[in-house]
Scaffold this active site. Structure first.
Site, PDB file in Angstrom:
ATOM      1  N   ASP A 102       2.908  -6.833 -19.911  1.00  0.00           N
ATOM      2  CA  ASP A 102       2.544  -8.239 -19.701  1.00  0.00           C
ATOM      3  C   ASP A 102       3.606  -9.186 -20.274  1.00  0.00           C
ATOM      4  OD1 ASP A 102       0.244  -7.183 -18.705  1.00  0.00           O
ATOM      5  OD2 ASP A 102      -1.117  -8.203 -20.096  1.00  0.00           O
ATOM      6  N   HIS A 249       3.558  -5.081 -24.002  1.00  0.00           N
ATOM      7  CA  HIS A 249       4.156  -6.388 -23.703  1.00  0.00           C
ATOM      8  C   HIS A 249       5.679  -6.241 -23.767  1.00  0.00           C
ATOM      9  CE1 HIS A 249       0.056  -7.354 -24.961  1.00  0.00           C
ATOM     10  NE2 HIS A 249       0.172  -8.484 -24.267  1.00  0.00           N
TER      11      HIS A 249
END
Length: 299
Positions: A102, A249
Site C-alpha cells: 500500500d 507498505h
C-alpha cells in the site's frame, strides 16, 4: 674555260632529247653525281584494292557499350515477432500467498520490485492517485512487466466510509483513469484496497457499480508501526498460511529490509508468491465485483 665546258655538258643532253634520241651512257656518265644529302626518296605507287561486286562487304556493327547492371537491393526479411511466453498458471494444489503493498509508488518501490524480480515472485500494488506523475510511469510499467497487479488505494487515502456511494464511484473512476494514463496502451484496474481497511455499504455499492472488488488482508505485518525487520519476519513466520493475503507498505525502508528475508523464507516453505487475482482465480472462480476478499476463497 671551265664555265664553257659546264654549259656544253648541259646543252648536249637537251639537244639529243629534243631530237628523240637517248642520252648516251657516256653523256650520263659525264653528269655530276649527286651528293648524299641530295638523295630523293622514291615513293611506291599507290595500290588499288578491288572488291568483287558480288562479295558483300562486311558491315561493322558498333559494339554496344556495356551497361552496368545494378544488383537488386535485397528486401529485408521481416523478423517474426517472438511468441510471448504465457505466464504460468499457479498450481492450485500448491500452497500460495499474495504479497500486497500500500501507499506507493515511492522511492522504495523500485527496491521492492528488484526483490520480486530477483526471486521470481509477484505482488499486488495498491497505489495512491496523488502520488502518480510523469516520473512514476516507468515504475508502474515495470510492475506490469514483472506480472504484478496494480490496484487502487484512493486518490488521497481518504476514509471512503465517510463518503456517499456516488462520491466513491467517482473517485474510483478517477483513480482508474489516472492509472491507465501511466501505462502504455492503457490499463483497467479491477481491485480496490479501501484505506485503513474501512468498508461499508457505500463502498461496496461503489465497487459493484465500478466493476471492482474490495481487497483487504489476513496477515497484517504492521510494518507501518513497528518498523522493525525482525518483527515483520516473525509475524509472517507465525501467521502466513496457504491462501493468505499479506499487508506491507512500500514507503518504508525497513519493509524493504524485511522483504530480503521474508521472500526467500516463504519460498523455502514451499509457497508460491502470486498476485491477488491469481490467488482468487486459483480457487476455480472468477473475481466477483462488489465482493470483499481477505484471503483465497475457501480458505
Amino acid at each position: 674555260m671551265g664555265m664553257k665546258r659546264l654549259l656544253l655538258m648541259l646543252l648536249v643532253p637537251l639537244l639529243l632529247w629534243g631530237c628523240g634520241g637517248e642520252v648516251s651512257a657516256s653523256a650520263l656518265a659525264a653528269s655530276p653525281t649527286p651528293t648524299p644529302h641530295m638523295a630523293v626518296a622514291t615513293l611506291a605507287p599507290p595500290q588499288t584494292i578491288l572488291v568483287d561486286a558480288q562479295t558483300p562487304v562486311a558491315t561493322m556493327t558498333p559494339r554496344p557499350t556495356p551497361t552496368a547492371t545494378l544488383a537488386p537491393t535485397p528486401v529485408p526479411t521481416a523478423t517474426p515477432a517472438p511468441t510471448p511466453t504465457p505466464e504460468p498458471t499457479p498450481d492450485p494444489d500448491r500452497p500460495m500467498v499474495a504479497l500486497t503493498f500500500d501507499d506507493g509508488p515511492t522511492e522504495y518501490t523500485a527496491q521492492v520490485l528488484d526483490l520480486l524480480e530477483q526471486y521470481g515472485a509477484k505482488g499486488t500494488f495498491f497505489v495512491i492517485g496523488k502520488s502518480l506523475n510523469q516520473k512514476t510511469r516507468p515504475i508502474l510499467q515495470r510492475m506490469l512487466d514483472l506480472g504484478c497487479d496494480i490496484g487502487m488505494h484512493d486518490l488521497t487515502h481518504a476514509d471512503l466510509t465517510r463518503l456517499s456511494t456516488a462520491s466513491n464511484t467517482k473517485r474510483i473512476e478517477r483513480m482508474r483513469a489516472l492509472i491507465s494514463a501511466q501505462i502504455d496502451g492503457g490499463y483497467d484496474p479491477h481491485l480496490l484496497r479501501p484505506p485503513f481497511g474501512n468498508l461499508n455499504k457505500a463502498v461496496r455499492r461503489a465497487c459493484k457499480a465500478a466493476n471492482v472488488a474490495s481487497i483487504r488482508w489476513s496477515v497484517d505485518t504492521r510494518d507501518w508501526s513497528n518498523k522493525n525487520p525482525r518483527t515483520i519476519l516473525k509475524t509472517v513466520q507465525k501467521e502466513a498460511k496457504d491462501g493468505a493475503i499479506l499487508l506491507f507498505h512500500d514507503r518504508l525502508p525497513t519493509t524493504v529490509t524485511a522483504l530480503r528475508e521474508v521472500i526467500p523464507w516463504l519460498q523455502a516453505q514451499g509457497y508460491d508468491l502470486v498476485t491477488v487475482t491469481e490467488l482468487i482465480e486459483s480457487s476455480g472462480e472468477s473475481i466477483r465485483y462488489g465482493e470483499d476478499y481477505h484471503r483465497k476463497p475457501g480458505r
